[in-house]
Design an enzyme around this catalytic site. Sequence first.
Site, PDB file in Angstrom:
ATOM      1  N   CYS B  31       0.840  -1.211   0.000  1.00 53.00           N
ATOM      2  CA  CYS B  31       0.000   0.000   0.000  1.00 53.00           C
ATOM      3  C   CYS B  31       0.869   1.254   0.000  1.00 53.00           C
ATOM      4  CB  CYS B  31      -0.917  -0.013   1.221  1.00 53.00           C
ATOM      5  SG  CYS B  31      -1.744   1.562   1.490  1.00 53.00           S
ATOM      6  N   VAL B  71      -5.938   0.900   5.922  1.00 56.50           N
ATOM      7  CA  VAL B  71      -4.550   1.116   6.287  1.00 56.50           C
ATOM      8  C   VAL B  71      -4.091   2.360   5.536  1.00 56.50           C
ATOM      9  CG1 VAL B  71      -4.002  -1.305   6.692  1.00 56.50           C
ATOM     10  CG2 VAL B  71      -3.622  -0.345   4.421  1.00 56.50           C
ATOM     11  N   SER B  88      -2.985   8.790   5.980  1.00 57.37           N
ATOM     12  CA  SER B  88      -1.524   8.895   5.906  1.00 57.37           C
ATOM     13  C   SER B  88      -0.995  10.303   6.173  1.00 57.37           C
ATOM     14  CB  SER B  88      -1.036   8.401   4.541  1.00 57.37           C
ATOM     15  OG  SER B  88      -1.553   9.180   3.479  1.00 57.37           O
TER      16      SER B  88
END
Lengths: 250, 250
Positions: B31, B71, B88
């Site tokens: 990812c 995630v 993120s």
Amino acid sequence: MALPQMHFKRGSPKPEIPEDGVLRYYTMRFCPYSQRVNLILNAKKIPHHTVYIDLSEKPEWYIDYSPLGKVPAIQLPQLPGQPALVESLVIAEYLDEQYPGAGPLFPKDPLQKALDRILIERLAPAVSAIYPVFFTKDPPADAIPNFEKALDVFEQEITKRGTPYFGGDKIGIVDYMIWPWFERFPALQYTLDSKYQLDKTRYKNLLQWRDLVAQDEAVKATTLDPRIHAKFMRTRHEAKPDYDIAFEPL
Amino acid sequence: MALPQMHFKRGSPKPEIPEDGVLRYYTMRFCPYSQRVNLILNAKKIPHHTVYIDLSEKPEWYIDYSPLGKVPAIQLPQLPGQPALVESLVIAEYLDEQYPGAGPLFPKDPLQKALDRILIERLAPAVSAIYPVFFTKDPPADAIPNFEKALDVFEQEITKRGTPYFGGDKIGIVDYMIWPWFERFPALQYTLDSKYQLDKTRYKNLLQWRDLVAQDEAVKATTLDPRIHAKFMRTRHEAKPDYDIAFEPL
């Protein structure tokens, strides 16, 4: 404010904005992301010139301010190179850092700031679910159930925080960044046959929060009546968005 | 690192992470958004436990750490309530503020910080365009032209900045936040019949930047060979993503 209350469109000459160093705010009057910036400008009493942009037929010169043609954008004519900023949350944080106003809107604590930024992003699934209900004639049958499920997060969170605002005892960044959609939800009572409204039991604390935020001065300065939002939604249903409807009487 | 190098999936028992107060990093090895966080963890030498999550069949317990099952996530077991953070860029900024490391990665100047955040977001159109080329067998014909057009922005920007890194003379937040995709573009020379590579003239300065960033210690610590990315992409083409392929020899 000498600038006209109308949305500039393809072919519109570039507006003559006074060269007075005052911040320039580019918006579409019904755009909730733009309203986020308008809320910060008002909350912090930041002088600004407002330029309205027709998003269906953008004026050719708009690309100079917003590289992807998006609103909101701000331009900072007092700085070298007159830089322009886009992205509502980036602009909000920049303005919050540069203009102390009555105090910071973002939490000072890095953890709380991160948690608040995540909470703001968590409105996105509710927004995605409700958009076809706002703007199309035949939304999917599961749109409202999905919307309500996504909105439960906010009822739970305001209940958990146990404060009148998401920001605590004072209005804060989460309150302002999510408000524009809460202003628009009541329009559905005018556009849907079901006269849809948020359930008073399921969203008890959230509706209390909404009534409180509606009284905030910055909110009042930027708000449109839900019936005007409903009128705009109907023009979108017909695929003929009429942005200037914002400036007409009810 | 006692934790297993495998992606936890549906039915996997919850891993026994040591109760040592060390930050926990939840990721999927391929990812790119997760890699952003991994880059910051490495650049700032932040001790952490890594837990790999199978995104096709998520373990039931994962929702406790990442409310939408996404995630990357990090968990902060040393803090009251062991809070978890997602997104993120939110995590990157939190870590940058909390862990001084060898210096801040985000610019201190609010305007430069805003401009860098906007530049990071401008990779999104390039990413959207290239994704079907990465992950489907029959991408649209205009995918690569659209991708290249979107990437021109970065060639222009690195040229305009006139510094080796987007961060200036030192690697900074833009460099790390966009790197993961630049690591993946070279995989296309193995997956496409055309053996596609970025044009050496059109992206002259950007490719020079890429070669430089590839030498950064944090980048080297997180990087996968483009041939491994290509192998993973092929498993996606077959709709059978094999995440653990990351841990196999070439």
